[in-house]
Scaffold this motif. Structure first.
Motif, PDB file in Angstrom:
ATOM      1  N   ARG A   2      -6.387 -12.118  14.266  1.00  0.00           N
ATOM      2  CA  ARG A   2      -5.531 -12.863  13.336  1.00  0.00           C
ATOM      3  C   ARG A   2      -5.235 -14.241  13.918  1.00  0.00           C
ATOM      4  O   ARG A   2      -4.640 -14.362  14.990  1.00  0.00           O
TER       5      ARG A   2
ATOM      6  N   ASP B  28       0.852  -1.183   0.000  1.00  0.00           N
ATOM      7  CA  ASP B  28       0.000   0.000   0.000  1.00  0.00           C
ATOM      8  C   ASP B  28       0.890   1.237   0.000  1.00  0.00           C
ATOM      9  O   ASP B  28       1.747   1.388   0.878  1.00  0.00           O
TER      10      ASP B  28
ATOM     11  N   ARG C 231       2.126  -8.295  11.066  1.00  0.00           N
ATOM     12  CA  ARG C 231       1.771  -8.546   9.658  1.00  0.00           C
ATOM     13  C   ARG C 231       0.363  -8.019   9.371  1.00  0.00           C
ATOM     14  O   ARG C 231       0.108  -7.436   8.324  1.00  0.00           O
ATOM     15  N   SER C 232      -0.551  -8.219  10.317  1.00  0.00           N
ATOM     16  CA  SER C 232      -1.917  -7.727  10.141  1.00  0.00           C
ATOM     17  C   SER C 232      -1.922  -6.212   9.946  1.00  0.00           C
ATOM     18  O   SER C 232      -2.593  -5.696   9.051  1.00  0.00           O
TER      19      SER C 232
ATOM     20  N   GLU D 251      -0.577  -5.298   6.544  1.00  0.00           N
ATOM     21  CA  GLU D 251      -1.467  -5.684   5.450  1.00  0.00           C
ATOM     22  C   GLU D 251      -2.782  -4.911   5.459  1.00  0.00           C
ATOM     23  O   GLU D 251      -3.600  -5.079   4.561  1.00  0.00           O
ATOM     24  N   SER D 252      -2.982  -4.075   6.462  1.00  0.00           N
ATOM     25  CA  SER D 252      -4.257  -3.356   6.565  1.00  0.00           C
ATOM     26  C   SER D 252      -4.368  -2.242   5.535  1.00  0.00           C
ATOM     27  O   SER D 252      -3.372  -1.717   5.052  1.00  0.00           O
ATOM     28  N   SER D 253      -5.597  -1.881   5.252  1.00  0.00           N
ATOM     29  CA  SER D 253      -5.871  -0.788   4.328  1.00  0.00           C
ATOM     30  C   SER D 253      -5.599   0.549   5.013  1.00  0.00           C
ATOM     31  O   SER D 253      -6.000   0.758   6.154  1.00  0.00           O
TER      32      SER D 253
END
Length: 179
Positions: free
Chosen positions: A30, A1, A37-38, A41-43
């Motif tokens: 998770r 992102d 990692r969460s 990987e989040s928006s």
């Protein structure tokens, strides 16, 4: 992102990561326990630094960064630098499944130890004649760094580095109404 790539430590400190929803719930849910990692990987729908949202996931990530850079948990890192000079012993600091201290709110200390932390800030980073925190850090951490976008009394005074601003100074505001 691309927005995540633009995120700075300052954005984590000031809860202005660009998230529109606190990332901690998704991190805790998770199933593989990979909270870091969460978060990564989040928006991130808004530009970091442009939008305040109290985000416990950002506080957690500060702890993960300290651990990544120093090779020590936040607890291990702070013992000789903060806890020992203030005489704080017996602190309990929870950890996530990935072994990172819960910098989003997992620290338990005695009330008098929390008061010592407050006095340290009130004394500009000095404790018993010893410089524990830089005077500039204390000034920056407790100054308005970002707008909270709220117009309800003290909640409208802005946010520093993990400190809420108030009409009469600043406050450390914890989970479930702890001040």
């Amino acid at each position: 992102d691309p927005e995540l790539a633009a995120m700075r430590v300052r954005d984590l400190l000031t809860m202005s990561t660009g998230h529109e929803v606190d990332s901690i719930d998704a991190m805790r849910q998770r199933t593989d326990g990979q909270w870091t990692r969460s978060f990564l990987e989040s928006s991130v729908p808004r530009a970091p630094g442009s939008y305040f949202l109290y985000n416990s996931g950002a506080a957690y990530m500060l702890g993960a960064l300290v651990q990544r850079v120093t090779g020590m948990t936040v607890d291990e890192y702070l013992k000789p630098r903060l806890f020992a000079p203030l005489g704080i012993v017996g602190e309990l600091w929870g950890q996530s499944q990935e072994g990172v201290n819960l910098a989003d709110g997992g620290l338990a200390v005695r009330t008098e130890d929390l008061a010592k932390f407050g006095l340290l800030y009130l004394q500009g980073g000095m404790w018993n004649g010893q410089r524990v925190l830089s005077e500039q850090w204390v000034a920056d951490a407790t100054a308005r760094q970002v707008s909270t976008g709220n117009d309800e009394g003290n909640w409208s005074q802005g946010y520093g580095y993990q400190f809420w601003r108030t009409q009469h100074g600043y406050r450390a505001d914890g989970s479930l109404g702890q001040f």
